[in-house]
Design a protein around this motif. Structure first.
Motif, short mmCIF file in Angstrom:
data_model
loop_
_atom_site.label_atom_id
_atom_site.label_comp_id
_atom_site.label_asym_id
_atom_site.label_seq_id
_atom_site.Cartn_x
_atom_site.Cartn_y
_atom_site.Cartn_z
N CYS A 823 0.47 -5.04 -11.09
CA CYS A 823 1.90 -4.75 -11.00
C CYS A 823 2.49 -4.44 -12.37
O CYS A 823 1.97 -4.86 -13.41
N GLN A 824 3.60 -3.72 -12.32
CA GLN A 824 4.34 -3.43 -13.55
C GLN A 824 5.01 -4.72 -14.04
O GLN A 824 5.10 -5.71 -13.32
N GLU A 825 5.50 -4.67 -15.27
CA GLU A 825 6.16 -5.83 -15.85
C GLU A 825 7.37 -6.22 -15.01
O GLU A 825 8.08 -5.35 -14.50
N SER A 826 7.61 -7.52 -14.83
CA SER A 826 8.69 -8.12 -14.04
C SER A 826 8.41 -8.04 -12.54
O SER A 826 9.26 -8.42 -11.74
N PHE A 827 7.23 -7.55 -12.11
CA PHE A 827 6.84 -7.59 -10.70
C PHE A 827 5.72 -8.61 -10.53
O PHE A 827 4.93 -8.85 -11.44
N HIS A 828 5.65 -9.16 -9.29
CA HIS A 828 4.65 -10.19 -8.98
C HIS A 828 3.76 -9.70 -7.86
O HIS A 828 4.26 -9.18 -6.84
N LEU A 829 2.44 -9.86 -8.02
CA LEU A 829 1.48 -9.38 -7.03
C LEU A 829 1.37 -10.40 -5.88
O LEU A 829 1.14 -11.57 -6.10
N VAL A 830 1.52 -9.89 -4.64
CA VAL A 830 1.35 -10.72 -3.44
C VAL A 830 0.19 -10.14 -2.65
O VAL A 830 0.24 -8.99 -2.20
N GLU A 832 -4.35 -9.74 -2.14
CA GLU A 832 -5.55 -9.51 -2.94
C GLU A 832 -5.33 -8.32 -3.87
O GLU A 832 -4.77 -7.30 -3.46
N SER A 833 -5.81 -8.45 -5.10
CA SER A 833 -5.60 -7.37 -6.08
C SER A 833 -6.57 -6.21 -5.88
O SER A 833 -6.36 -5.14 -6.44
N GLU A 834 -7.63 -6.39 -5.07
CA GLU A 834 -8.66 -5.35 -4.90
C GLU A 834 -8.84 -5.06 -3.41
O GLU A 834 -8.85 -5.96 -2.59
N ILE A 835 -8.95 -3.74 -3.08
CA ILE A 835 -9.22 -3.34 -1.69
C ILE A 835 -10.48 -2.50 -1.69
O ILE A 835 -10.87 -1.89 -2.69
N THR A 836 -11.13 -2.45 -0.51
CA THR A 836 -12.42 -1.77 -0.36
C THR A 836 -12.32 -0.74 0.75
O THR A 836 -11.64 -0.94 1.77
N CYS A 837 -13.01 0.39 0.57
CA CYS A 837 -13.12 1.42 1.61
C CYS A 837 -14.20 0.98 2.60
O CYS A 837 -15.37 0.85 2.24
N ILE A 838 -13.78 0.72 3.86
CA ILE A 838 -14.70 0.26 4.89
C ILE A 838 -14.57 1.18 6.11
O ILE A 838 -13.49 1.27 6.72
N ASN A 839 -15.67 1.91 6.42
CA ASN A 839 -15.70 2.81 7.59
C ASN A 839 -14.56 3.80 7.57
O ASN A 839 -13.88 4.04 8.58
N GLY A 840 -14.30 4.38 6.38
CA GLY A 840 -13.30 5.43 6.27
C GLY A 840 -11.88 4.92 6.18
O GLY A 840 -10.94 5.72 6.19
N LYS A 841 -11.65 3.60 6.10
CA LYS A 841 -10.31 3.04 5.98
C LYS A 841 -10.23 2.12 4.78
O LYS A 841 -11.20 1.40 4.49
N TRP A 842 -9.08 2.13 4.11
CA TRP A 842 -8.83 1.16 3.05
C TRP A 842 -8.32 -0.14 3.66
O TRP A 842 -7.57 -0.13 4.64
N GLN A 843 -8.75 -1.26 3.07
CA GLN A 843 -8.16 -2.53 3.46
C GLN A 843 -6.67 -2.53 3.12
O GLN A 843 -6.20 -1.73 2.30
N SER A 844 -5.91 -3.44 3.77
CA SER A 844 -4.46 -3.50 3.51
C SER A 844 -4.21 -3.80 2.04
O SER A 844 -4.74 -4.78 1.50
N PRO A 845 -3.40 -2.99 1.37
CA PRO A 845 -3.14 -3.20 -0.06
C PRO A 845 -2.16 -4.35 -0.28
O PRO A 845 -1.46 -4.77 0.64
N PRO A 846 -2.09 -4.88 -1.50
CA PRO A 846 -1.12 -5.95 -1.80
C PRO A 846 0.29 -5.40 -1.97
O PRO A 846 0.53 -4.20 -1.81
N TYR A 847 1.23 -6.28 -2.28
CA TYR A 847 2.63 -5.92 -2.53
C TYR A 847 2.96 -6.26 -3.97
O TYR A 847 2.41 -7.19 -4.54
N CYS A 848 3.88 -5.51 -4.56
CA CYS A 848 4.48 -5.84 -5.86
C CYS A 848 5.94 -6.13 -5.62
O CYS A 848 6.70 -5.22 -5.26
N VAL A 849 6.34 -7.40 -5.81
CA VAL A 849 7.72 -7.81 -5.49
C VAL A 849 8.40 -8.32 -6.75
O VAL A 849 7.74 -8.73 -7.70
#
Length: 849
Positions: A823-830, A832-849
């Motif tokens: 995340c950018q400065e002053s944002f908080h990661l909610v 997992e910080s890493e996602i994987t390509c599985i069977n042509g789909k990305w896992q759900s990405p995290p949020y920056c709040v």
């Protein structure tokens, strides 16, 4: 013959001149002594086989004697050069103590003609004349002579006139060096400076005092003057010396008594208490039994005298009427009678009392004690009540009737000057009542409860105690039930939500806040993966925990279509884009549904998308296999870095409607390399294989037999890769096109440096995909880039999140590819910080709040 002239020696020289060598064998030469030396025998040298040799070697020239140098009066001498009084000797003279050398030279030397200069002379030391000091005189025996010289050891004494004092030495001595040992003293006015008096001060002070003037001084509190409170200025200073000493009192001697506290000494102001023996009292009539340390000693003087019997003071009583005319104080053996007032009694309980005058005073203290009566007690009764009355100091117990308790815990009272204490009182027993409890009830069906009795109460359904339990225990105390019974509305554990805290709890009190997480594919009402809710006083969660399914609207693609075609899409769904016939896709081939919508945005379908010129030039790198002048839309090419540099980013770039996608960069990175034997067809020479090689390490290798290259070559570990990468493929090996492509065009290019065979370029379409034309080059039997038409195993470009740092976009995100977010400065990661390509789909990405 002797080639040299006869030798010249320290003490002897030839008698003649010999300047014409050589001299024949047998030539003899006679020697004489130099000045200051005497010859003993004949000295003869002879030429013997070319060498001068002395005949009769025991003869020689010796130092000439000078005899005794002579003694000097009032002095002595010693040899400082030589051991005898002979030529070359030197003696030095020195004068005795108190005498000085008159001669210029203090030595004599033994020369060729005898001792040099005269014997040095010593005379007694003399001191210069002295004058009497001003306002003084010289004291001496005999007549005083002006300008008279003084000899060593003489003494001159001085004294001053009246009113003057001598400053300096009273006597001076003429020293052995002819100087006085001290200066002539001075006679000065007799003046005394104001003294500094420790713990004291000068009255009517002034800076200085003349002889016979008097000084008055005083001392601080607690101190007194030493000898006198004044001092006189004299020639020797203040007399007596003014000083202050601390006022100290010694422990007193008290006949027939003692004192406290007992110390070794007492300072001014200290107070002691005098304790007289029985039959004695303090000798003073002040009424106090203390004395104080003063500058005059103990005041008043501590003493104990016999104690007479004074007029007795009787509280709550009087002397008998027949004693009114008696005289006081009374003598030993006399007595008085007294009686007590109403409600008071003598210690014996009699109406009258009698006291006798004894050696220690009255034999007993006349007392009238308070009477306390034990009669009726409301709601109770006295125990063992057989006396008419009780006297001051006596005790009695009492008890209370049923339903009453003594007000004081031990139920015991004492007769005092003001009657019974504490007052006997029976009070109704304290109880606690069964109360109407909102939303709960007592488990016992009693109406009243005694002190310290414990009771269990139970809350009704959906209600709990303040501790969050169904039942509670309370105790009856004087101020009521403790803790107060209470049943409060509770909140049940939310269903279908993953709690982040209080995981094991099922019931929650008002005010408790919960954090929950929505399952995969769901989000809260404000589009977040996590939410918070609080239990309110009505037992409801506010806001109500909600997890809604993540949905995306159907995408529209002019001049093309989207597959699969659905009315609604859920989180993680991937769609592919296809253009109509004669149209070419410009943009991504697929997109994925996320919590924030579709990414990447859909492409456009164009009839004639623009081509691209040569790919961008990057520092420290180039296009693998060489660059072309013109590329069609959709063409893909790869970069490779120069030696010592590492590629960062996607090595592939794509021509998209006249513009190339972002190229990678080449940076220097000192990473180790793996084993070179893992490279196909490579044989390492002169080097033991190992799993890792450090940066900069070189190895010599050759290609396996049957490969196109038979030379021995070098490669170096640079940035975790072997450079240059060995190519040991068979030149006859061809690139076989996969069966799922349609070749559009083929072109053969000349070979590059250090390569064998031709390089073939093909333009192709994937049969299972859209009409996009792609490009691949055959280099040493391998397609660059790889031909891949399996779209189902490739993920769309990774999402770019709001509040997150930009993710570098590459191509061909195959199954297992990973992307990391920050995340950018002053944002908080909610999440997992890493996602994987599985069977042509990305896992759900995290949020920056």
């Amino acid at each position: 013959a002797c080639e040299q002239a006869p030798p010249r020696r320290v003490k002897e020289v030839p008698t003649e001149t010999w300047n014409n060598p050589p001299y024949p064998h047998g030539t003899q030469v006679t020697y004489r002594c130099r000045p200051g030396y005497i010859k003993y025998g004949r000295i003869l040298f002879e030429c013997d086989d070319g060498v001068w040799k002395q005949r009769l070697p025991q003869t020689e020239c010796r130092n000439k004697p000078c005899g005794h140098p002579g003694d000097t009066e009032f002095g002595s001498f010693q040899l400082t050069a030589g051991d005898e009084f002979v030529f070359g000797a030197r003696v030095e003279y020195r004068c005795n103590d108190g005498y000085r050398m008159l001669s210029q030279k203090n030595y004599r030397e033994c020369q060729a003609d005898g001792w040099s200069n005269d014997i040095p002379h010593c005379e007694v030391a003399k001191c210069l004349p002295v004058k009497a000091p001003e306002n003084g005189r010289i004291i001496m025996t005999g007549a005083f002579e002006l300008n008279r010289e003084y000899y060593f050891g003489q003494v001159v004494e001085f004294e001053c006139n009246a009113k003057y004092k001598l400053v300096g030495s009273k006597k001076i001595h003429c020293s052995s060096d002819g100087k006085w040992d001290s200066d002539v003293p001075q006679c000065q006015d007799i003046i005394c400076n104001e003294p500094e008096i420790l713990h004291g001060f000068v009255r009517s002070s002034k800076k200085s005092y003349k002889e016979s003037e008097q000084l008055q001084f005083a001392c601080d509190e607690g101190y007194t003057y030493g000898e006198r409170a004044d001092a006189l200025c004299t020639e020797s200073g203040w007399n007596p010396t003014p000083y202050c000493t601390e006022i100290i009192c010694s422990p007193p001697t008290v006949p027939n008594g003692n004192f406290r506290p007992q110390e070794d000494s007492y300072r001014e102001g200290a107070v002691i208490t005098i304790e007289c023996n029985f039959g004695y009292r303090l000798g003073t009539l002040t009424g106090k039994n203390t004395v104080q340390c003063t500058r005059s000693g103990w005041v008043p003087a501590p003493s104990c005298i016999e104690k007479p019997c004074d007029y007795p003071v009787i509280e709550n009583g009087k002397l008998s009427s027949r004693m009114v005319g008696s005289y006081f104080p009374m003598r030993i053996g006399q007595y008085v009678d007294y009686y007590c007032l109403n409600d008071y009694s003598t210690p014996t309980g009699e109406y009258w009392g009698r006291i006798f005058c004894s050696k220690g005073g009255w034999n007993t203290e006349p007392k009238c004690l308070k009477k306390c009566h034990a009669r009726q007690l409301e709601n109770g009764y006295f125990l063992e009540n057989w006396k008419e009355f009780y006297k001051e100091g006596e005790r009695i117990k009492y008890a209370c009737h049923k339903d009453y308790d003594p007000e004081n815990e031990d139920a015991e009272i004492t007769c005092t000057k003001s009657d019974w204490a504490p007052s006997p009182r029976c009070v109704r027993k304290k109880i606690c009542k069964n109360i109407e409890l909102d939303n709960g009830f007592f488990t016992l069906r009693k109406t009243t409860f005694g002190l310290q009795e414990e009771v269990t109460y139970r809350c009704r359904s959906d209600f709990v105690t303040p501790e969050g339990k169904e039942t509670g225990v309370i105790r009856c105390q004087e101020n009521g039930w403790t803790p107060p019974p209470k049943c409060i509305q509770s909140c049940k554990k939310p269903h279908g939500h993953i709690l982040n805290d209080h995981v094991n709890k099922t019931v929650f009190l008002p005010g408790v806040t919960l954090e929950y997480t929505c399952p995969e594919g769901y989000q809260t009402a404000d589009n977040m993966p996590t939410g918070t809710t609080m239990c309110d006083i009505n037992g409801e969660w506010k806001p109500v925990p909600q997890c809604r399914a993540i949905e995306c609207e159907m995408l529209l693609l002019p001049n093309g279509h989207v597959s699969p075609r659905e009315g609604k899409y859920h989180n993680g769904d991937v769609v592919k884009f296809f253009c109509a016939k004669n149209y070419v896709r410009v943009g991504p081939a697929s997109a994925q549904c996320y919590y924030f919508g579709w990414f990447p945005p859909p492409p456009t379908c164009k009839v004639n998308p623009r081509g691209c010129g040569p790919p961008p030039v990057i520092n420290n790198g180039s296009i693998a296999g060489g660059s072309l002048e013109q590329y069609q839309h959709g063409n893909i090419t790869e970069y490779e870095c120069d030696n010592k540099f590492k590629l960062v980013g996607s090595k592939e770039i794509e021509c998209v409607d006249g513009q190339w996608s972002s190229p990678p960069s080449c940076i220097e990175d000192k990473m180790p390399c793996g084993s070179p034997s893992s490279i196909p067809n490579v044989v390492v020479l002169h080097q033991q294989d190992q799993t890792q090689f450090p940066p900069g390490h070189e190895v010599i290798y050759e290609c396996k037999k049957g490969s196109s290259n038979a030379k021995r070559m070098k490669m170096k570990c640079l940035n975790g890769e072997w450079k240059p990468l060995p190519r040991c493929d068979d030149p006859s090996r061809q690139c076989v096109p996969p069966g799922d492509i349609e070749i559009v065009n083929v072109r053969t290019l000349p070979k590059q440096k250090k390569e064998t065979g031709l390089r073939k370029v093909v333009w192709y379409k994937c049969k299972s995909a859209d009409n996009s034309i792609k490009q691949a080059t055959c280099v040493s039997g391998k397609w660059l880039p790889d031909i891949d038409c399996k779209g189902e195993s490739t993920c769309p470009p990774p999402p770019q999140l709001r509040g997150a740092k930009q993710v570098p976009v590459g191509r061909n995100y195959k199954n297992g590819s990973k992307i990391a977010f920050s995340c950018q400065e002053s944002f908080h990661l909610v999440g997992e910080s890493e996602i994987t390509c599985i069977n042509g789909k990305w896992q759900s990405p995290p949020y920056c709040v």
